[in-house]
Design an enzyme around this catalytic site. Structure first.
Site, PDB file in Angstrom:
ATOM      1  N   CYS A 127       1.778   4.392 -39.705  1.00  0.00           N
ATOM      2  CA  CYS A 127       1.412   5.442 -38.743  1.00  0.00           C
ATOM      3  C   CYS A 127       0.432   5.033 -37.637  1.00  0.00           C
ATOM      4  O   CYS A 127       0.857   4.483 -36.638  1.00  0.00           O
ATOM      5  CB  CYS A 127       0.924   6.670 -39.494  1.00  0.00           C
ATOM      6  SG  CYS A 127       0.998   8.157 -38.487  1.00  0.00           S
ATOM      7  N   HIS A 235       3.791   7.970 -44.613  1.00  0.00           N
ATOM      8  CA  HIS A 235       2.543   7.920 -45.392  1.00  0.00           C
ATOM      9  C   HIS A 235       2.918   8.099 -46.836  1.00  0.00           C
ATOM     10  O   HIS A 235       4.043   7.942 -47.238  1.00  0.00           O
ATOM     11  CB  HIS A 235       1.647   9.095 -45.004  1.00  0.00           C
ATOM     12  CG  HIS A 235       0.969   8.928 -43.708  1.00  0.00           C
ATOM     13  ND1 HIS A 235      -0.086   8.087 -43.531  1.00  0.00           N
ATOM     14  CD2 HIS A 235       1.187   9.517 -42.514  1.00  0.00           C
ATOM     15  CE1 HIS A 235      -0.503   8.171 -42.272  1.00  0.00           C
ATOM     16  NE2 HIS A 235       0.262   9.027 -41.639  1.00  0.00           N
TER      17      HIS A 235
HETATM   18  N1  GLN Z   1      -3.489   9.191 -34.343  1.00  0.00           N
HETATM   19  C1  GLN Z   1      -2.151   9.094 -34.604  1.00  0.00           C
HETATM   20  C2  GLN Z   1      -1.289  10.273 -34.275  1.00  0.00           C
HETATM   21  O1  GLN Z   1      -1.653  11.416 -34.462  1.00  0.00           O
HETATM   22  C3  GLN Z   1      -1.944   8.598 -36.009  1.00  0.00           C
HETATM   23  C4  GLN Z   1      -2.027   9.641 -37.076  1.00  0.00           C
HETATM   24  C5  GLN Z   1      -1.897   9.117 -38.455  1.00  0.00           C
HETATM   25  O2  GLN Z   1      -2.091   7.934 -38.707  1.00  0.00           O
HETATM   26  N2  GLN Z   1      -1.546   9.974 -39.357  1.00  0.00           N
HETATM   27  O3  GLN Z   1      -0.204  10.047 -33.828  1.00  0.00           O
END
Ligand code: GLN
Length: 285
Positions: A127, A235
């Protein structure tokens, strides 16, 4: 317990611990293969249980008599530390943390990390990590963050008023380099991101979206692959839900480090299969 009474460990517990740890230590010291995991900024990048990937990976390696050593790659270490790493893992993080991480990573550390990936060191980035391993990430608020450029991708957050991509996910691996080694090409996970990633010419998509949003909710791709580095929006933790990917990584790491092909003993994966089946049933797959 009364105030100021020192806590003591009952003798029976200490005896029992030393009795059971000794043979374990002996096994660890005699293992043939050892994998050093470089965990990128564990305090800043580990959302939604991403650290479970590290725990699961280590446990799964140990069950095959492969020892692991976890090293935090963060502000406390020097760029030279990258040389010791056999496998990189980076979890998710919010926009603000991504900016803090990049302030430290950019420069010597980024160069060494990039070199390791060029040499074929396997990696899994989840992510927020692939976003900063890409060319750039434009957060929901604030300035564009320059990435390392391992993945030829651009990531853009369309703004805080736009809905995030949230939910359980299923994908089908389309990267031949990985898919050919698996008996089941379906991957499951959970995504939660505002940023949308778009692939360039020098990177391959990891999977195609079956359920969920994937990289950007439009082109039907999930994640990206460059050499032995995988980036994804899953995730979860991702590896416990997709044990074949964990095994793929373990074998590839040994292959790269020891120049040796190994076949891992198969495991029962009772809970892993249950978790996957639950999601497949829910999505009628
Ligand atoms: N900041 C990033 C987004 O919102 C990553 C979010 C995350 O790693 N869950 O796209």
């Amino acid at each position: 317990m009364e105030k100021n009474t020192p806590r003591t460990v009952p003798k029976s517990i200490t005896n029992c611990q030393s009795a059971s740890l000794e043979p374990y230590k002996f096994i660890i010291q005699n293992l043939k293969f050892k994998i050093t995991i470089g965990w990128l900024y564990p305090k800043l990048m580990s959302t939604y249980g991403d650290r479970g990937n590290i725990l699961y990976f280590s446990r799964r390696a140990l069950l095959r008599d492969i020892d692991t050593n976890i090293v935090a790659i963060d502000q406390s270490v020097d760029a030279e530390k990258m040389k010791e790493i056999d496998f990189f893992f980076g979890g998710g993080s919010q926009d603000i943390e991504q900016e803090i991480v990049m302030r430290d990573l950019m420069g010597k550390k980024a160069e060494k990390l990039k070199l390791k990936i060029e040499e074929g060191t396997p990696a899994l980035f989840v992510c927020g990590s692939p976003q900063i391993m890409g060319n750039s990430y434009e957060p929901g608020m604030g300035k564009k963050i320059k990435g390392i450029g391992i993945f030829d991708i651009e990531s853009v957050h369309p703004g805080l008023h736009v809905s995030r991509c949230i939910g359980n996910t299923v994908g089908e691996i389309i990267t031949q380099n990985i898919g050919a080694h698996l008996s089941d090409s379906l991957i499951v996970g959970f995504e939660n991101h505002g940023g949308r990633s778009y692939l360039g010419n020098r990177v391959k998509p990891f999977a195609k979206v079956i359920k969920g949003y994937g990289n950007n909710g439009n082109d039907g791709y999930e994640g990206m692959v460059y050499k032995n580095a995988i980036g994804c929006y899953y995730h979860g933790p991702f590896l416990p839900k997709n044990p074949e990917i964990a095994d793929f990584l373990i074998t590839r790491i040994i292959e790269v480090k020891y120049k040796q092909k190994i076949t891992l003993q198969s495991l029962e994966d009772v809970y892993e299969k249950k978790a996957r089946d639950f999601l497949f049933k829910r999505f009628k797959i």
